[in-house]
Design a protein around this motif. Structure first.
Motif, PDB file in Angstrom:
ATOM      1  N   LYS A 245       0.880  -1.170   0.000  1.00 20.11           N
ATOM      2  CA  LYS A 245       0.000   0.000   0.000  1.00 20.11           C
ATOM      3  C   LYS A 245       0.914   1.215   0.000  1.00 20.11           C
ATOM      4  CE  LYS A 245      -3.778  -2.423   2.203  1.00 20.11           C
ATOM      5  NZ  LYS A 245      -4.724  -2.515   3.328  1.00 20.11           N
ATOM      6  N   ILE A 246       0.833   2.008  -1.066  1.00 18.43           N
ATOM      7  CA  ILE A 246       1.801   3.064  -1.322  1.00 18.43           C
ATOM      8  C   ILE A 246       1.083   4.390  -1.542  1.00 18.43           C
ATOM      9  CG2 ILE A 246       3.644   3.826  -2.894  1.00 18.43           C
ATOM     10  CD1 ILE A 246       4.103   0.847  -3.566  1.00 18.43           C
ATOM     11  N   ASP A 247       1.639   5.450  -0.961  1.00 15.71           N
ATOM     12  CA  ASP A 247       1.120   6.792  -1.184  1.00 15.71           C
ATOM     13  C   ASP A 247       1.146   7.097  -2.691  1.00 15.71           C
ATOM     14  OD1 ASP A 247       1.624   9.870  -1.531  1.00 15.71           O
ATOM     15  OD2 ASP A 247       0.764   9.657   0.469  1.00 15.71           O
ATOM     16  N   MET A 248       0.072   7.703  -3.172  1.00 16.83           N
ATOM     17  CA  MET A 248      -0.044   7.975  -4.614  1.00 16.83           C
ATOM     18  C   MET A 248       1.092   8.831  -5.155  1.00 16.83           C
ATOM     19  SD  MET A 248      -4.106   8.689  -5.037  1.00 16.83           S
ATOM     20  CE  MET A 248      -5.328   7.407  -4.673  1.00 16.83           C
ATOM     21  N   ASP A 249       1.671   9.670  -4.314  1.00 17.74           N
ATOM     22  CA  ASP A 249       2.751  10.548  -4.755  1.00 17.74           C
ATOM     23  C   ASP A 249       4.122   9.865  -4.732  1.00 17.74           C
ATOM     24  OD1 ASP A 249       0.966  12.622  -5.131  1.00 17.74           O
ATOM     25  OD2 ASP A 249       1.254  13.436  -3.114  1.00 17.74           O
ATOM     26  N   ASN A 250       4.193   8.665  -4.155  1.00 19.96           N
ATOM     27  CA  ASN A 250       5.482   7.976  -4.015  1.00 19.96           C
ATOM     28  C   ASN A 250       5.772   7.172  -5.285  1.00 19.96           C
ATOM     29  OD1 ASN A 250       7.773   6.646  -3.175  1.00 19.96           O
ATOM     30  ND2 ASN A 250       6.950   6.009  -1.207  1.00 19.96           N
ATOM     31  N   THR A 251       6.091   7.916  -6.355  1.00 17.84           N
ATOM     32  CA  THR A 251       6.276   7.265  -7.655  1.00 17.84           C
ATOM     33  C   THR A 251       7.464   6.312  -7.659  1.00 17.84           C
ATOM     34  OG1 THR A 251       7.524   9.193  -8.406  1.00 17.84           O
ATOM     35  CG2 THR A 251       5.187   9.129  -8.952  1.00 17.84           C
ATOM     36  N   THR A 252       8.484   6.601  -6.846  1.00 16.89           N
ATOM     37  CA  THR A 252       9.653   5.715  -6.790  1.00 16.89           C
ATOM     38  C   THR A 252       9.250   4.322  -6.322  1.00 16.89           C
ATOM     39  OG1 THR A 252      11.119   7.585  -6.349  1.00 16.89           O
ATOM     40  CG2 THR A 252      11.939   5.389  -5.785  1.00 16.89           C
ATOM     41  N   SER A 253       8.470   4.267  -5.232  1.00 21.51           N
ATOM     42  CA  SER A 253       8.025   2.957  -4.720  1.00 21.51           C
ATOM     43  C   SER A 253       7.042   2.285  -5.669  1.00 21.51           C
ATOM     44  CB  SER A 253       7.393   3.117  -3.331  1.00 21.51           C
ATOM     45  OG  SER A 253       8.381   3.334  -2.357  1.00 21.51           O
ATOM     46  N   LEU A 254       6.158   3.057  -6.274  1.00 21.97           N
ATOM     47  CA  LEU A 254       5.211   2.473  -7.227  1.00 21.97           C
ATOM     48  C   LEU A 254       5.954   1.811  -8.384  1.00 21.97           C
ATOM     49  CD1 LEU A 254       2.507   5.294  -7.281  1.00 21.97           C
ATOM     50  CD2 LEU A 254       2.175   2.963  -6.435  1.00 21.97           C
ATOM     51  N   HIS A 255       6.941   2.510  -8.950  1.00 23.83           N
ATOM     52  CA  HIS A 255       7.720   1.939 -10.060  1.00 23.83           C
ATOM     53  C   HIS A 255       8.512   0.713  -9.606  1.00 23.83           C
ATOM     54  CE1 HIS A 255       6.475   5.057 -12.667  1.00 23.83           C
ATOM     55  NE2 HIS A 255       7.290   5.996 -12.232  1.00 23.83           N
ATOM     56  N   LEU A 256       9.035   0.776  -8.374  1.00 21.82           N
ATOM     57  CA  LEU A 256       9.813  -0.350  -7.852  1.00 21.82           C
ATOM     58  C   LEU A 256       8.967  -1.616  -7.834  1.00 21.82           C
ATOM     59  CD1 LEU A 256      12.431  -1.425  -6.458  1.00 21.82           C
ATOM     60  CD2 LEU A 256      11.345  -0.823  -4.278  1.00 21.82           C
ATOM     61  N   PHE A 257       7.778  -1.533  -7.242  1.00 21.32           N
ATOM     62  CA  PHE A 257       6.962  -2.742  -7.116  1.00 21.32           C
ATOM     63  C   PHE A 257       6.346  -3.164  -8.441  1.00 21.32           C
ATOM     64  CE2 PHE A 257       7.522  -1.730  -2.678  1.00 21.32           C
ATOM     65  CZ  PHE A 257       7.714  -2.995  -2.142  1.00 21.32           C
ATOM     66  N   GLU A 258       6.103  -2.224  -9.328  1.00 19.94           N
ATOM     67  CA  GLU A 258       5.678  -2.613 -10.674  1.00 19.94           C
ATOM     68  C   GLU A 258       6.781  -3.411 -11.369  1.00 19.94           C
ATOM     69  OE1 GLU A 258       4.670   1.193 -12.247  1.00 19.94           O
ATOM     70  OE2 GLU A 258       2.658   1.182 -11.365  1.00 19.94           O
ATOM     71  N   SER A 259       8.048  -3.049 -11.087  1.00 16.32           N
ATOM     72  CA  SER A 259       9.162  -3.798 -11.683  1.00 16.32           C
ATOM     73  C   SER A 259       9.281  -5.197 -11.083  1.00 16.32           C
ATOM     74  CB  SER A 259      10.479  -3.034 -11.506  1.00 16.32           C
ATOM     75  OG  SER A 259      11.013  -3.180 -10.201  1.00 16.32           O
ATOM     76  N   PHE A 260       8.671  -5.389  -9.914  1.00 19.80           N
ATOM     77  CA  PHE A 260       8.627  -6.716  -9.285  1.00 19.80           C
ATOM     78  C   PHE A 260       7.409  -7.526  -9.750  1.00 19.80           C
ATOM     79  CE2 PHE A 260      10.795  -4.919  -5.199  1.00 19.80           C
ATOM     80  CZ  PHE A 260      12.010  -4.888  -5.851  1.00 19.80           C
ATOM     81  N   ARG A 261       6.701  -7.001 -10.751  1.00 20.25           N
ATOM     82  CA  ARG A 261       5.519  -7.651 -11.327  1.00 20.25           C
ATOM     83  C   ARG A 261       4.306  -7.615 -10.394  1.00 20.25           C
ATOM     84  NH1 ARG A 261       7.862 -12.675 -14.977  1.00 20.25           N
ATOM     85  NH2 ARG A 261       9.453 -11.451 -16.054  1.00 20.25           N
ATOM     86  N   PHE A 262       4.270  -6.642  -9.503  1.00 22.94           N
ATOM     87  CA  PHE A 262       3.053  -6.362  -8.732  1.00 22.94           C
ATOM     88  C   PHE A 262       2.100  -5.594  -9.645  1.00 22.94           C
ATOM     89  CE2 PHE A 262       5.698  -7.642  -5.380  1.00 22.94           C
ATOM     90  CZ  PHE A 262       5.081  -7.559  -4.131  1.00 22.94           C
ATOM     91  N   VAL A 263       0.799  -5.796  -9.457  1.00 20.24           N
ATOM     92  CA  VAL A 263      -0.195  -5.086 -10.266  1.00 20.24           C
ATOM     93  C   VAL A 263      -1.177  -4.357  -9.346  1.00 20.24           C
ATOM     94  CG1 VAL A 263      -0.037  -6.631 -12.261  1.00 20.24           C
ATOM     95  CG2 VAL A 263      -1.662  -7.147 -10.434  1.00 20.24           C
ATOM     96  N   GLU A 264      -1.626  -3.197  -9.820  1.00 19.39           N
ATOM     97  CA  GLU A 264      -2.560  -2.392  -9.029  1.00 19.39           C
ATOM     98  C   GLU A 264      -3.906  -3.094  -8.923  1.00 19.39           C
ATOM     99  OE1 GLU A 264      -4.868   1.876  -9.347  1.00 19.39           O
ATOM    100  OE2 GLU A 264      -2.799   1.757 -10.121  1.00 19.39           O
ATOM    101  N   THR A 265      -4.436  -3.157  -7.694  1.00 18.30           N
ATOM    102  CA  THR A 265      -5.743  -3.785  -7.464  1.00 18.30           C
ATOM    103  C   THR A 265      -6.745  -2.830  -6.829  1.00 18.30           C
ATOM    104  OG1 THR A 265      -4.986  -4.635  -5.325  1.00 18.30           O
ATOM    105  CG2 THR A 265      -4.789  -6.107  -7.242  1.00 18.30           C
ATOM    106  N   ALA A 266      -6.260  -1.716  -6.264  1.00 18.00           N
ATOM    107  CA  ALA A 266      -7.172  -0.756  -5.644  1.00 18.00           C
ATOM    108  C   ALA A 266      -6.506   0.605  -5.549  1.00 18.00           C
ATOM    109  CB  ALA A 266      -7.581  -1.231  -4.246  1.00 18.00           C
ATOM    110  N   ARG A 267      -7.354   1.638  -5.530  1.00 17.51           N
ATOM    111  CA  ARG A 267      -6.888   3.020  -5.388  1.00 17.51           C
ATOM    112  C   ARG A 267      -7.908   3.719  -4.494  1.00 17.51           C
ATOM    113  NH1 ARG A 267      -3.475   6.658  -8.681  1.00 17.51           N
ATOM    114  NH2 ARG A 267      -2.699   4.731  -9.617  1.00 17.51           N
ATOM    115  N   VAL A 268      -7.457   4.182  -3.331  1.00 17.25           N
ATOM    116  CA  VAL A 268      -8.365   4.793  -2.358  1.00 17.25           C
ATOM    117  C   VAL A 268      -7.989   6.262  -2.213  1.00 17.25           C
ATOM    118  CG1 VAL A 268      -9.302   4.685  -0.021  1.00 17.25           C
ATOM    119  CG2 VAL A 268      -8.567   2.578  -1.168  1.00 17.25           C
TER     120      VAL A 268
END
Length: 199
Positions: A145-168
């Motif tokens: 669960k990552i803050d929407m502004d934390n693009t570094t972490s979002l890109h990191l986990f996308e590179s680990f083949r994680f996929v978005e399942t929810a946005r609150v």
């Protein structure tokens, strides 16, 4: 978690060690930074509360925590405190909707000069692989669960083949998931080769 209290995980650039009381003062200094607290959705604690939190993380069966060391700095003087650059955690829970066993992952590179050097990537891969190897944890998937502004972490986990399942929007938070499948485990094996030693 007592599971990892005597475990050290070695990568090429980072070393993961259990979170000990001696690490608390530096960790507390990190968490006095308001930006870090926002990015990690953490509350500001007193030093005494930080020591209590460290004891909780050590004893609770649903938390797995390691301090991240810069392997090169540690090799130079064998001082864990000066080599500390961040931490990585897993919070274990049962998904009430699917009854799956889930590990919520977190990674923080707190030292500004340590960012952008691949420490977070390797440390998180080491943690994911370590948890996946612990068959008794019976994990079905990882999530973040990552803050929407934390693009570094979002890109990191996308590179680990994680996929978005929810946005609150109300929490300003994105949830990404990664089921533990044979294909993904094979991919993970190609990314990292942890050496696990006694601590």
């Amino acid at each position: 978690m007592r599971l990892n209290e005597k475990t050290k995980i070695l990568g090429r650039r980072t070393i993961l060690v259990p979170y000990e009381a001696r690490h608390v003062p530096k960790y507390h200094d990190w968490m006095s930074n308001a930006e870090l607290r926002q990015l990690t959705a953490s509350e500001e604690l007193t030093l005494d509360e930080e020591y209590a939190m460290q004891r909780s993380w050590r004893q609770d069966d649903d938390k797995l925590t390691f301090i991240i060391l810069d392997a090169e700095l540690y090799a130079r003087d064998r001082d864990e405190i000066s080599a500390m650059v961040g931490d990585t955690n897993l919070f274990l829970h049962q998904d009430p909707d699917t009854d799956q066993r889930v590990a919520e992952a977190e990674i923080m590179i707190a030292e500004p000069e340590a960012r952008g050097k691949g420490f977070g990537r390797e440390a998180m891969l080491l943690m994911l692989k370590y948890a996946q190897l612990q068959s008794h944890l019976k994990l079905d998937k990882f999530e973040v669960k990552i803050d929407m502004d934390n693009t570094t972490s979002l890109h990191l986990f996308e590179s680990f083949r994680f996929v978005e399942t929810a946005r609150v929007e109300v929490f300003h938070e994105v949830t990404l998931e990664r089921p533990i499948t044979a294909d993904w485990t094979s991919w993970l094996d190609q990314q990292v080769e942890p050496r696990i030693e006694s601590y």
